[in-house]
Scaffold this active site. Structure first.
Site, PDB file in Angstrom:
ATOM      1  N   ASP A   1       1.013  -1.314  -0.024  1.00 55.57           N
ATOM      2  CA  ASP A   1      -0.121   0.287  -0.032  1.00 55.57           C
ATOM      3  C   ASP A   1       0.581   1.178   0.155  1.00 55.57           C
ATOM      4  OD1 ASP A   1       0.702  -1.127   2.353  1.00 55.57           O
ATOM      5  OD2 ASP A   1      -0.493   0.518   3.822  1.00 55.57           O
ATOM      6  N   GLU A   2       0.688   2.405  -0.492  1.00 55.04           N
ATOM      7  CA  GLU A   2       0.895   3.493  -0.538  1.00 55.04           C
ATOM      8  C   GLU A   2       2.208   3.975  -0.282  1.00 55.04           C
ATOM      9  OE1 GLU A   2      -2.031   4.911   2.929  1.00 55.04           O
ATOM     10  OE2 GLU A   2      -0.501   4.204   3.761  1.00 55.04           O
TER      11      GLU A   2
END
Lengths: 676, 676
Positions: free
Chosen positions: A300-301
């Protein structure tokens, strides 16, 4: 046995698929015995010991160890056969439980069902006018979803092993079956690696789990019917890896453990074969350490800044015709998935790893929502839902409860696609959570999520849920969970008090307030919080969902529905408002001697003043003399000011909507006044 | 740093031999560091870790691990040299501690002094208007007595290792240095014996400590400057030995673990050489397991019935010209003392082993009193006092505090004889104490005894003691002791309540009451209690000394001293009485659904009714209208009835003397009325 109110809902959470009540109940006294029949194993014996210990705690009754004599036991537990040597996704978990006034029988295909049934029995036991007893029932039960998880972020704040263990006890109590262990982050790498010791040595401030401790926790979880899925987040969220191994990173380093919160630039270098060599060895080591079939690779991210800044990486993208960082991450992700698969594990990752062409074996954990899950299912990928189950956001249990993995876009999937929705996972991210407060941020709200994932889809009565959650919250205390007890000692510390009576007003205040919702805490803080910021303030000592506020708001609703005429409802509302209206004055002496109480004074004055306004409205209602529209408007604006005042110290006043309802009701146009 | 009330007594318990206050204080924040200089050892490093953990708990501040750089640390700890490899009676324990606004220095001859000094520092830390801080002080400290012990009876109710450990943490906090482990009794033999495994296998219901656990606890104690003295009580109090080894007994057996409480007939056969052969091997094994110099052989309460009934023993007495059982026990005792001495240990035993001609090396632990200790000292024997320190009797801290090993007959000993009085030991006998309640029966009152044994003899201000004890009670909670927190979960169980607000009235009741004093509990019980009797009743959930009652009684005294005229004193008295007077009515709904609340209703109605009588007296005082002598007499008789009513469920109402004072004051002859 007589049950005083046999029409009340049974204290079961999650509600079983099927329960029928019988007459009377089974007495629990020092003569209670437990025996196992059918398939036997050491894990069942330990479950029996744990069951008896918990029963002893719930009742205070001295109980004998499990007996060998199945025929004569009060509770006979029959298990047909063993379960898989490593617990698998989708294994049978069903059981049937029959309680009659003369004895009880639990039957399950394998130990997983047995474990669940023992918990159901424990939940049935209650005090009665004639002693402790379990009501007569016939129960047939199995879960709706096969993946019912809790993710704990142990990286931003380290969570000691014994705290994890008591949370696993809580998971067992509410029949959750996956512990997702978020082990690495910018702020900490928490698992011992023997292959790459600088990971934990330089990435953890000495706060990590040894491999022996990890094995111990996995055993502990298996004993409770819980799988353990490790997560090593890559290529972003990985600064702590780079402290010891800067060569993995896309930037030039050196790197230090991150102390702030947020999304940061450091990311693994997806273009260097050294990275994959390292990850192959590392994943191999961890794949041997963690027996579960699933291996979480995060994903993620990634903000891509280090990739953009690195000429070598830019050149790589150009030469391979990789058009952007999303594609570059997909390339990395594909390589890592290959490594995980090579080590005989099934990869699972956050939404971001779902890209066209991703292998069908891969499981998506969605922080984005059911739309993403529906998309994954349409691509043939399995998924679990976490959006809507983030416990650190401070939502009400009701709001989590309303979130269904098969609600929203997933509801219109084909039956076959729906099979790909495995379940869900609640998540606790630990920016503002530490060993002292984590239980209170997980429990009891997590039991509402557990019920959503276990019970039939039509189990949606919120008020029944709350009644049972309150009871379950009490039972969870016997497991050593500190979701209630943490508050008293924290308030004692804040007050600098030496005896409980000294900080009654502070307790009233804390119990009326909640911490701010969603990600607003950081925004409203005067100075940017870091991992060194003490979590010892009033905001850390309040509940995520105030029990007191919930009850008060319910009372106000009942009062208004009864046309503001029922004195039996008016009296407790008034008493509560009077209490709140005097808190501010009562706290002044404590604020003189404690900086932490002084800091809380903006919230205490906001609560006291808003309660006084609500009290004025109540007076007006009682007199039948309406408040002018102008005054009403002024008062409602004032409520917003009070909320902002509380927000200054990251608190919120959950009673304000109820106060507003009273003010509105007391206005000239208000329902109650008009009906006079 | 500003200290709001710098004239208040420092939060130190036990009070150091010498403390001088300086100006200002030392700020405690995330920059706080600790460093060790001089002599180093692993035990000191662990003490540093424990110190930092405790400081973190007390303040909630994130602290870094101990630093290597002594010069720059906030607190520098210098230890001159090592202590003895096995901690010895009378070893140096002194330290000096200097705290200034710019830093603190702790200095001690050896690690024992260092451990004590670290605790003193922790006690100094308090919240202030400007943050957490320790006030500036210069302290020179050493103990008055060298033997400052706590005895825990783990035999009548088994006390798990982790409960013992947190109690050792508490002992360290108040500078106690001997843990006396009462390991065998009629009701249980709790230590693993590899030589005689049937001792623990058949004498413990499976509830015993393995030798590994025992070694672990001894290490744990050593880390905290605490010696561990084992007790194996003989020749009486030994039924549990005979279950596996009936040949040791004077009766014919078979024997079963005793389930009742009291003094029982079984006793070892003092006439059979097999007994001494067995004991020689057993004591040898235990002497190797327990490194301490002292070995406790019990020796109390032999009723001699089995001896009288056994013709072989009668014949032995006759042939040896042993005139009675006291002499026979002296013979046994002498033989056992020889065995202990042969295994290089110094015997210690209860009063009964002090007989003419006993070796001077032997130490007497006196349950009888200072008279016995004085007698022992005159014979040249060392002694420690336990009479007056029996925590299970439920006395007030003040009463224990008033008991001095050198008070009474020991006060008139010669200086040389006084040297033989080594100190004292508090004792908790566990007939009515289990793992759930034991902390509350030991703490915080034990800290008053700890102060008596550590601080100078002239430290006798009871009100100062109570102020500091209240603060220490709070600090002890950070060590995990459950002397306060146990109550809420117990009351929740009793009430069958699912949220805290539901049993407020029950809590008010519990906090107003105490359990009956001395050995009256057994007498007043409807059925004879055994080790199977659940300890889950209201009597088990109350404090031994009610904090609320203590504060109320103090208020009443102040009110009466002020001629019953001060409304600022009258108001809280009235508020409290009103609360108590309504408890009974409030409890009725709970009593409907819980047999344990219903059982408590005799106590609750007694409290409510007596509070109503006191309230009437208060009204009379306020009106200035005296109550007639006749009415006064009636009311005082009523108070006695209320007490008896509470006694029915083994409870006592400690407020009754204060109620009586109000009633007397309100009478025609009462001081306040007369002065109108």
């Amino acid at each position: 046995m007589s049950f005083a109110q046999s029409t009340e809902p049974l204290n079961l959470m999650p509600l079983p698929a099927k329960v029928e009540r019988g007459d009377g109940g089974l007495k629990i006294d020092a003569g209670f015995t437990l025996a196992f029949a059918g398939y036997r194993e050491a894990r069942l014996d330990r479950a029996g010991q744990r069951f008896l210990r918990q029963l002893r705690r719930q009742t205070g009754i001295v109980l004998l160890p499990a007996s060998k004599n199945a025929g004569a036991a009060t509770l006979t537990v029959t298990t047909d056969h063993e379960s898989k040597p490593v617990q698998e996704l989708g294994e049978e978990e069903s059981y049937t439980l029959d309680v009659t006034p003369v004895g009880a029988k639990l039957h399950a295909a394998n130990p997983l069902g047995t474990l669940h049934g023992l918990q159901t029995f424990l939940q049935l036991v209650a005090i009665t006018p004639d002693g402790f007893a379990a009501p007569a029932v016939h129960t047939e039960d199995q879960p709706r979803f096969s993946w019912r998880g809790l993710m704990i972020d142990v990286s931003r704040h380290f969570i000691p092993l014994e705290v994890l263990k008591r949370n696993l006890d809580g998971m067992e109590a509410v029949k959750m079956n996956v512990f997702h262990w978020h082990l690495s982050e910018n702020q900490g790498f928490r698992a011992e690696s023997r292959k790459f010791p600088r990971l934990h040595e330089q990435g953890s401030d000495g706060l990590y789990y040894t491999q022996e401790e990890i094995r111990d926790l996995i055993e502990y979880a298996r004993d409770r019917g819980i799988r353990v899925v490790p997560e090593f987040d890559m290529p972003g969220h990985s600064t702590a890896w780079f402290v010891g191994y800067p060569e993995l990173a896309s930037g030039s380093g050196p790197y230090a453990i991150e102390r702030k919160w947020g999304v940061f630039d450091p990311a693994m270098d997806p273009t260097d074969e050294k990275t994959y060599k390292f990850l192959n060895d590392f994943i191999g080591e961890m794949a041997r350490l963690f027996p579960d079939q699933f291996f979480h690779i995060g994903g993620d991210e990634v903000n891509g800044k280090e990739w953009d800044a690195n000429p070598k990486i830019r050149a790589f993208k150009k030469s391979r015709k990789i058009k952007d960082n999303v594609e570059l991450q997909a390339y990395f992700s594909g390589r890592v998935q290959e490594l995980v698969t090579r080590h005989k594990k099934t990869p699972i990752g956050w939404d971001e790893i779902l890209v066209p062409g991703v292998p069908k074996t891969i499981v998506i954990q969605s922080w984005r929502g059911t739309e993403a899950l529906a998309a994954a299912a349409k691509m043939g990928n399995r998924g679990i839902l976490s959006n809507g189950y983030y416990l650190d956001l401070g939502w009400s249990a009701a709001r989590h409860y309303a979130t269904d993995p098969l609600g929203g876009p997933t509801a219109s999937l084909t039956a076959e696609q729906k099979q790909l929705i495995l379940g869900g996972e609640s998540c606790i991210w630990s920016e503002y959570v530490n060993a002292e407060t984590i239980d209170s941020r997980i429990w009891p709200r997590n039991s509402a999520i557990a019920e959503r994932l276990w019970s039939p889809a039509n189990t949606t009565d919120v008020s029944s849920m709350y009644v049972r959650m309150d009871t379950e919250a009490t039972r969870l205390e016997w497991l050593g969970l500190m979701h209630r007890s943490f508050q008293r000692t924290m308030l004692q510390r804040i007050a600098g008090a030496s005896f409980p009576g000294e900080f009654d007003a502070l307790r009233e205040l804390a119990q009326a307030l909640e911490h701010q919702k969603d990600y607003t805490r950081e925004e409203s803080a005067a100075t940017q919080p870091t991992s060194f910021t003490p979590l010892n303030r009033l905001v850390d000592s309040v509940q995520s969902e105030s029990d007191v506020s919930r009850r008060f708001s319910l009372l106000v609703e009942q009062y208004l529905s009864a046309n503001c005429k029922d004195p039996a409802l008016e009296a407790p509302i008034r008493a509560q408002l009077v209490k709140w209206s005097t808190i501010d004055a009562q706290l002044r002496p404590l604020a003189q001697r404690s900086h932490l109480v002084r800091e809380a004074s903006s919230a205490s004055s906001a609560l006291s003043e808003s309660a006084r306004n609500a009290l004025d409205a109540l007076d007006a209602l009682q007199r039948g003399a309406p408040v002018s529209d102008e005054e009403e408007k002024k008062q409602i604006v004032a409520l917003q000011t009070f909320e902002k005042q509380a927000n200054k110290t990251q608190l919120t006043i959950p009673e304000l909507p109820a106060f507003q309802k009273l003010i509105e009701a007391a206005s000239a146009g208000g329902a109650c006044i008009a009906s006079e």
